[in-house]
Design a protein around this motif. Structure first.
Motif, PDB file in Angstrom:
ATOM      1  N   GLU A 294      14.925  54.844  15.852  1.00 14.71           N
ATOM      2  CA  GLU A 294      15.053  55.951  16.776  1.00 14.71           C
ATOM      3  C   GLU A 294      15.479  55.337  18.098  1.00 14.71           C
ATOM      4  N   LEU A 295      16.317  56.051  18.854  1.00 14.12           N
ATOM      5  CA  LEU A 295      16.832  55.497  20.104  1.00 14.12           C
ATOM      6  C   LEU A 295      16.512  56.414  21.272  1.00 14.12           C
ATOM      7  N   LYS A 296      16.022  55.796  22.365  1.00 10.47           N
ATOM      8  CA  LYS A 296      15.872  56.535  23.625  1.00 10.47           C
ATOM      9  C   LYS A 296      16.380  55.599  24.698  1.00 10.47           C
ATOM     10  N   GLY A 297      17.642  55.747  25.057  1.00 10.83           N
ATOM     11  CA  GLY A 297      18.230  54.807  25.999  1.00 10.83           C
ATOM     12  C   GLY A 297      18.208  53.426  25.384  1.00 10.83           C
ATOM     13  N   ARG A 298      17.594  52.488  26.093  1.00 13.56           N
ATOM     14  CA  ARG A 298      17.578  51.117  25.574  1.00 13.56           C
ATOM     15  C   ARG A 298      16.373  50.846  24.696  1.00 13.56           C
ATOM     16  N   ARG A 299      15.492  51.836  24.588  1.00 13.51           N
ATOM     17  CA  ARG A 299      14.306  51.635  23.769  1.00 13.51           C
ATOM     18  C   ARG A 299      14.655  51.829  22.300  1.00 13.51           C
ATOM     19  N   VAL A 300      14.270  50.876  21.485  1.00 14.22           N
ATOM     20  CA  VAL A 300      14.516  50.969  20.048  1.00 14.22           C
ATOM     21  C   VAL A 300      13.185  51.094  19.330  1.00 14.22           C
ATOM     22  N   LYS A 301      13.024  52.156  18.540  1.00 13.81           N
ATOM     23  CA  LYS A 301      11.801  52.357  17.784  1.00 13.81           C
ATOM     24  C   LYS A 301      12.084  52.135  16.302  1.00 13.81           C
ATOM     25  N   PHE A 302      11.300  51.312  15.651  1.00 11.32           N
ATOM     26  CA  PHE A 302      11.506  51.014  14.236  1.00 11.32           C
ATOM     27  C   PHE A 302      10.837  52.077  13.371  1.00 11.32           C
ATOM     28  N   LEU A 303      11.608  52.655  12.449  1.00  7.98           N
ATOM     29  CA  LEU A 303      11.055  53.661  11.551  1.00  7.98           C
ATOM     30  C   LEU A 303      10.933  53.133  10.121  1.00  7.98           C
ATOM     31  N   ASP A 304      11.918  52.354   9.694  1.00  8.86           N
ATOM     32  CA  ASP A 304      11.923  51.894   8.300  1.00  8.86           C
ATOM     33  C   ASP A 304      12.380  50.438   8.232  1.00  8.86           C
ATOM     34  N   VAL A 305      11.396  49.563   8.435  1.00  8.22           N
ATOM     35  CA  VAL A 305      11.706  48.133   8.523  1.00  8.22           C
ATOM     36  C   VAL A 305      12.182  47.587   7.181  1.00  8.22           C
ATOM     37  N   ASN A 306      11.633  48.109   6.095  1.00  5.40           N
ATOM     38  CA  ASN A 306      12.008  47.575   4.784  1.00  5.40           C
ATOM     39  C   ASN A 306      13.479  47.781   4.467  1.00  5.40           C
ATOM     40  N   THR A 307      13.941  49.005   4.699  1.00  7.30           N
ATOM     41  CA  THR A 307      15.354  49.276   4.452  1.00  7.30           C
ATOM     42  C   THR A 307      16.229  48.445   5.383  1.00  7.30           C
ATOM     43  N   LEU A 308      15.760  48.293   6.616  1.00  5.10           N
ATOM     44  CA  LEU A 308      16.490  47.487   7.587  1.00  5.10           C
ATOM     45  C   LEU A 308      16.607  46.051   7.074  1.00  5.10           C
ATOM     46  N   ARG A 309      15.517  45.569   6.515  1.00  5.97           N
ATOM     47  CA  ARG A 309      15.496  44.207   5.994  1.00  5.97           C
ATOM     48  C   ARG A 309      16.468  44.081   4.823  1.00  5.97           C
TER      49      ARG A 309
END
Lengths: 233, 233
Positions: free
Chosen positions: B213-228
């Motif tokens: 999820e993105l809010k400006g420069r803030r990055v929030k991780f939602l699904d680390v496994n898929t990202l990996r």
DNA sequence: CGAACTGTTGAGAGGCTTCAAGCCTAGTGG
DNA sequence: CCACTAGGCTTGAAGCCTCTCAACAGTTCG
């Protein structure tokens, strides 16, 4: 095809000329010779494999090896080629990690194995030697950083030009300006980090532009300056 | 904008917790404290610049720096980000080369400068410390080799996913799974080795796929496994 | 001589870059 | 307090570089 059955000749296993050992005294060189185990390795044999535990490091007194990592779906990324006078495997050894690369012989070689304990003893008891070790590591680290910038920012064409020049520096050329190392197109590709076909196409472009001449795997340098400019060096 | 005029507070300059110094005894830590010079650095200031001669190395007790090389036509390649507890500039220092990177503050920082002679003294007189130094260098060299394979073989998408995970490991996330480091799109691009626009497009793809999820420069991780999985790790 | 490997060339697809234009946001100064 | 500006962010379009697939020629070696 692990190695030949014949032991290497004594004159093929001399370590005293290695730059790496330049700060050792005669006693220490003596210990080195006492502890070393030397062996012939035929082309194609693997000295150590990624993921294996190392018991010591190797000094190359003859031949050429390629050092590579296995990446996505088995594609090999060649980190570097090493030749007589070079040392391999000390990195993983000293950090006490499993080998992170594979070393394969591409030109019949003679290697001397030095046990971990011997290396540790020398480092611990000879400050000049361990200082030298530190300096070598730092220099390699800079080279790795340089290479990261290169590979991230340069095109395949620039990188191929650079790799050719790098090979020229490491392995030199003969009296006809022909590179003293013979690599397959695939090996070149695995060094540049590209497809074999791309290397083939670019090499023949370089040839058409009069930068190099090709005879099978032999590469002859015709215009090093333009090549250097092409590599953005 | 080199630095603030106020000296850092004493509790901001404690070096005894640095892992790097874990093998030093009290006397040696004392020497370190005696020889160190600590200073505040404001965001945007440059600690040292590529090509400059270094007089010592720096311990970061507060803040974040980016370490980068300047590549073709000024494009910066970020090598890494460093934070409190990290050490910078010892590589070029120990090989006695000119700095091959630039260090710029991206989060107000406090740095302690330790002179070259002090480092050399400690290395020479404390085998555990110099052994530790060697191990650190070897580990960094492996990481650099790993990164070379990555960058040479992976797509930009894979590399971006990997960089996000790497940042997560180094800088951690807060209680909302939001990354504890704030980077511009350009800085992300310079780390991945790609164009800013590509990072923007890929980030919004990741967002659409429900990975972040993105809010400006803030990055929030939602699904680390898929990202990996996406990073092919 | 045939098998396996290496090298070469062409065609097509797709990922990424570049350029260009416009939007958004934060910080500045009137 | 608001307008203004600069820098960062976003999106679209066009095109190129590089990869992949496929077919085939050449070479080496048992």
């Amino acid at each position: 095809m692990r190695s030949s059955h014949y032991s290497p000749l004594p004159e093929e296993t001399d370590l005293s000329e290695f730059k790496f050992f330049k700060h050792l005294n005669d006693t220490e060189i003596g210990k080195l010779n006492y502890d070393k185990t030397c062996q012939n390795y035929k082309k194609g044999s693997v000295v150590y494999r990624e993921g294996s535990r190392l018991t010591g490091f190797y000094c190359i007194t003859k031949g050429i090896l390629k050092i590579y990592k296995t990446g996505i779906d088995g594609k090999e990324q060649i980190i570097r080629f090493v030749k007589a006078g070079d040392i391999v495997a000390f990195r993983s050894l000293l950090s006490q990690e499993l080998a992170c690369t594979t070393a394969k012989v591409i030109d019949d070689a003679v290697l001397c194995h030095i046990p971990y304990q011997t290396l540790l003893f020398l480092l611990q008891n000879n400050w000049k030697f361990s200082h030298w070790m530190i300096q070598i590591l730092c220099r390699e680290l800079r080279e790795a950083n340089d290479y990261i910038t290169d590979i991230a920012q340069k095109t395949v064409r620039e990188r191929l030009a650079e790799v050719l020049l790098l090979l020229k520096d490491s392995f030199d050329v003969d009296e006809n300006n022909i590179l003293n190392i013979s690599l397959t197109r695939e090996e070149l590709a695995n060094m540049v980090g590209t497809a074999t076909e791309s290397v083939i196409r670019l090499l023949s472009e370089f040839k058409q532009d009069g930068l190099i001449e090709l005879k099978g795997r032999r590469v002859k340098f015709l215009d090093v300056n333009t090549l250097r400019r092409m590599a953005s060096l």
